[in-house]
Design a protein around this motif. Structure first.
Motif, PDB file in Angstrom:
ATOM      1  N   VAL A  60       0.859  -1.196   0.000  1.00  0.00           N
ATOM      2  CA  VAL A  60       0.000   0.000   0.000  1.00  0.00           C
ATOM      3  C   VAL A  60       0.892   1.242   0.000  1.00  0.00           C
ATOM      4  O   VAL A  60       1.643   1.475   0.958  1.00  0.00           O
ATOM      5  CB  VAL A  60      -0.930   0.035   1.237  1.00  0.00           C
ATOM      6  N   CYS A  62       1.769   4.943   0.567  1.00  0.00           N
ATOM      7  CA  CYS A  62       1.220   5.856   1.574  1.00  0.00           C
ATOM      8  C   CYS A  62       2.338   6.715   2.159  1.00  0.00           C
ATOM      9  O   CYS A  62       3.438   6.232   2.399  1.00  0.00           O
ATOM     10  CB  CYS A  62       0.602   4.996   2.682  1.00  0.00           C
ATOM     11  N   ALA A  68      -4.817  11.447   6.193  1.00  0.00           N
ATOM     12  CA  ALA A  68      -5.793  10.768   5.323  1.00  0.00           C
ATOM     13  C   ALA A  68      -5.172   9.521   4.698  1.00  0.00           C
ATOM     14  O   ALA A  68      -5.812   8.469   4.583  1.00  0.00           O
ATOM     15  CB  ALA A  68      -6.280  11.732   4.242  1.00  0.00           C
ATOM     16  N   ASP A  69      -3.911   9.638   4.305  1.00  0.00           N
ATOM     17  CA  ASP A  69      -3.178   8.507   3.727  1.00  0.00           C
ATOM     18  C   ASP A  69      -3.047   7.371   4.745  1.00  0.00           C
ATOM     19  O   ASP A  69      -3.229   6.193   4.418  1.00  0.00           O
ATOM     20  CB  ASP A  69      -1.760   8.992   3.371  1.00  0.00           C
ATOM     21  N   TRP A  71      -4.894   6.724   7.438  1.00  0.00           N
ATOM     22  CA  TRP A  71      -6.183   6.078   7.717  1.00  0.00           C
ATOM     23  C   TRP A  71      -6.590   5.172   6.569  1.00  0.00           C
ATOM     24  O   TRP A  71      -7.106   4.068   6.781  1.00  0.00           O
ATOM     25  CB  TRP A  71      -7.268   7.142   7.977  1.00  0.00           C
ATOM     26  N   ARG A  72      -6.334   5.635   5.316  1.00  0.00           N
ATOM     27  CA  ARG A  72      -6.695   4.824   4.155  1.00  0.00           C
ATOM     28  C   ARG A  72      -5.877   3.521   4.127  1.00  0.00           C
ATOM     29  O   ARG A  72      -6.407   2.451   3.841  1.00  0.00           O
ATOM     30  CB  ARG A  72      -6.430   5.630   2.868  1.00  0.00           C
ATOM     31  N   ALA A  73      -4.590   3.619   4.453  1.00  0.00           N
ATOM     32  CA  ALA A  73      -3.741   2.416   4.434  1.00  0.00           C
ATOM     33  C   ALA A  73      -4.237   1.388   5.445  1.00  0.00           C
ATOM     34  O   ALA A  73      -4.332   0.192   5.152  1.00  0.00           O
ATOM     35  CB  ALA A  73      -2.293   2.803   4.737  1.00  0.00           C
ATOM     36  N   ALA A  75      -7.259   1.183   6.735  1.00  0.00           N
ATOM     37  CA  ALA A  75      -8.575   0.688   6.315  1.00  0.00           C
ATOM     38  C   ALA A  75      -8.432  -0.344   5.196  1.00  0.00           C
ATOM     39  O   ALA A  75      -9.156  -1.349   5.167  1.00  0.00           O
ATOM     40  CB  ALA A  75      -9.446   1.854   5.845  1.00  0.00           C
ATOM     41  N   THR A  76      -7.485  -0.131   4.293  1.00  0.00           N
ATOM     42  CA  THR A  76      -7.265  -1.075   3.183  1.00  0.00           C
ATOM     43  C   THR A  76      -6.895  -2.457   3.723  1.00  0.00           C
ATOM     44  O   THR A  76      -7.444  -3.478   3.286  1.00  0.00           O
ATOM     45  CB  THR A  76      -6.142  -0.556   2.253  1.00  0.00           C
ATOM     46  N   GLU A  79      -9.941  -3.973   5.626  1.00  0.00           N
ATOM     47  CA  GLU A  79     -10.999  -4.437   4.707  1.00  0.00           C
ATOM     48  C   GLU A  79     -10.583  -5.734   4.038  1.00  0.00           C
ATOM     49  O   GLU A  79     -11.384  -6.644   3.865  1.00  0.00           O
ATOM     50  CB  GLU A  79     -11.290  -3.372   3.650  1.00  0.00           C
ATOM     51  N   ALA A 124      -4.674   4.803  14.398  1.00  0.00           N
ATOM     52  CA  ALA A 124      -5.584   4.168  13.443  1.00  0.00           C
ATOM     53  C   ALA A 124      -5.674   2.655  13.691  1.00  0.00           C
ATOM     54  O   ALA A 124      -6.761   2.076  13.689  1.00  0.00           O
ATOM     55  CB  ALA A 124      -5.125   4.461  12.014  1.00  0.00           C
TER      56      ALA A 124
END
Ligand code: NDP
Length: 255
Positions: A60, A62, A68-69, A71-73, A75-76, A79, A124
């Motif tokens: 990922v 990041c 934001a980056d 949190w997205r990493a 979450a990826t 998920e 996170a």
């Protein structure tokens, strides 16, 4: 197989210490999400992991200093695999400059990556660990500069001292959730950061080795073993500890 079927996220997993930890975690049975800014390095590590261990690897891209980056990493990975059991914060940069000349931008850049980035990932990943009630392991990579002064490293030292204290603050706060938060302080490890400093004449390798009782610089793999210990159930009663892995450098009062 001390990490069988665990899910780990390793920042700085594209090269150096983070990559060595990620590879070793996979050899110990973990699936590993690798995070850094350089896609090609992440993909190379992911390919190695799949080919040599059969475990799953998720690269990922990041910037850890961007909320934001970050949190997205996280979450990826959550998920994809449903949870994160182990977080390693190894992403980091070093700045060497005389403190009298250090620009405020460079001061902040180092703190942003090393301290803010570590906090963002702890927060996170910690949120998910707390929400799922599963416990977990967080391992932050600090440095010997968190224990002793090295000239011309003001911002690096401040960032790593911050990581050391952040580790202890989170350890006592999250012990009740069965989350162990520990750190490793590596000494001089042969990675791109140190190679660059040697090439630029900032480090003198002969002088350094003479000061290290083990008689050699460390290799990234020297940090992987301590990380496996802190990621495994062998360390369930260990939290808030800063494990120094420096070949005896800090203990040496002789030279
Ligand atoms: P490397 O330069 O080899 O690796 C650093 C890793 O961090 C790379 O994957 C890099 O990827 C990543 N990284 C840097 N900045 C960011 C960012 N903003 N966002 C995401 N990823 C980032 O260094 P080391 O392996 O030596 O360092 C790893 C950790 O160990 C660092 O925290 C360092 O301070 C610490 N350390 C190292 C010591 C040593 O002697 N080598 C001694 C003590 C501590 P990319 O640039 O592609 O983003």
């Amino acid at each position: 197989m001390r990490l069988h079927n665990k899910v780990a996220l390793v920042t700085g997993g594209g090269r150096g210490i983070g990559a060595a930890i990620a590879r070793r975690f996979a050899q110990e049975g973990a699936d590993v999400c690798l995070v850094s800014r350089t896609q090609a390095e992440l993909e190379a590590q992911a390919e190695w992991i799949t080919a040599h261990t059969g475990r799953r690897a998720l690269p990922v891209v990041c910037d850890v200093s961007n909320p934001a980056d970050a949190w997205r990493a996280v979450a990826t990975a959550e998920e994809r695999w449903g949870r994160i059991d182990i977080l390693v914060n190894a992403a980091g940069i070093s700045v060497a400059a005389p403190s009298a000349d250090l620009s405020f931008d460079r001061w902040k850049a180092c703190l942003n990556v090393n301290l803010d980035g570590t906090f963002l990932f702890c927060q996170a990943v910690g949120r998910g660990m707390i929400a799922r009630g599963q416990g977990g392991k967080i391992i932050n990579i600090t440095s010997i500069v968190a224990h002793a002064g090295i000239p011309e490293r003001a911002t690096y030292a401040a960032s790593k001292g911050g990581v050391r204290q952040l580790t202890q603050a989170l350890a006592v706060e999250w012990a009740k959730y069965n989350i162990q938060v520990n750190a490793i302080s590596p000494g001089f490890i042969m990675t791109e950061i140190v190679r660059d400093y040697i090439e630029r004449g900032i480090h003198n390798p002969e002088k350094l080795v003479a000061r290290i009782p083990a008689g050699r610089m460390g290799q990234p793999e020297d940090i992987a073993g301590p990380a496996v210990f802190l990621a495994s159930s062998d360390s369930d009663y260990v939290t808030g500890t800063i494990l120094i892995a420096d070949g005896g450098f800090l203990a040496n009062g002789y030279v």
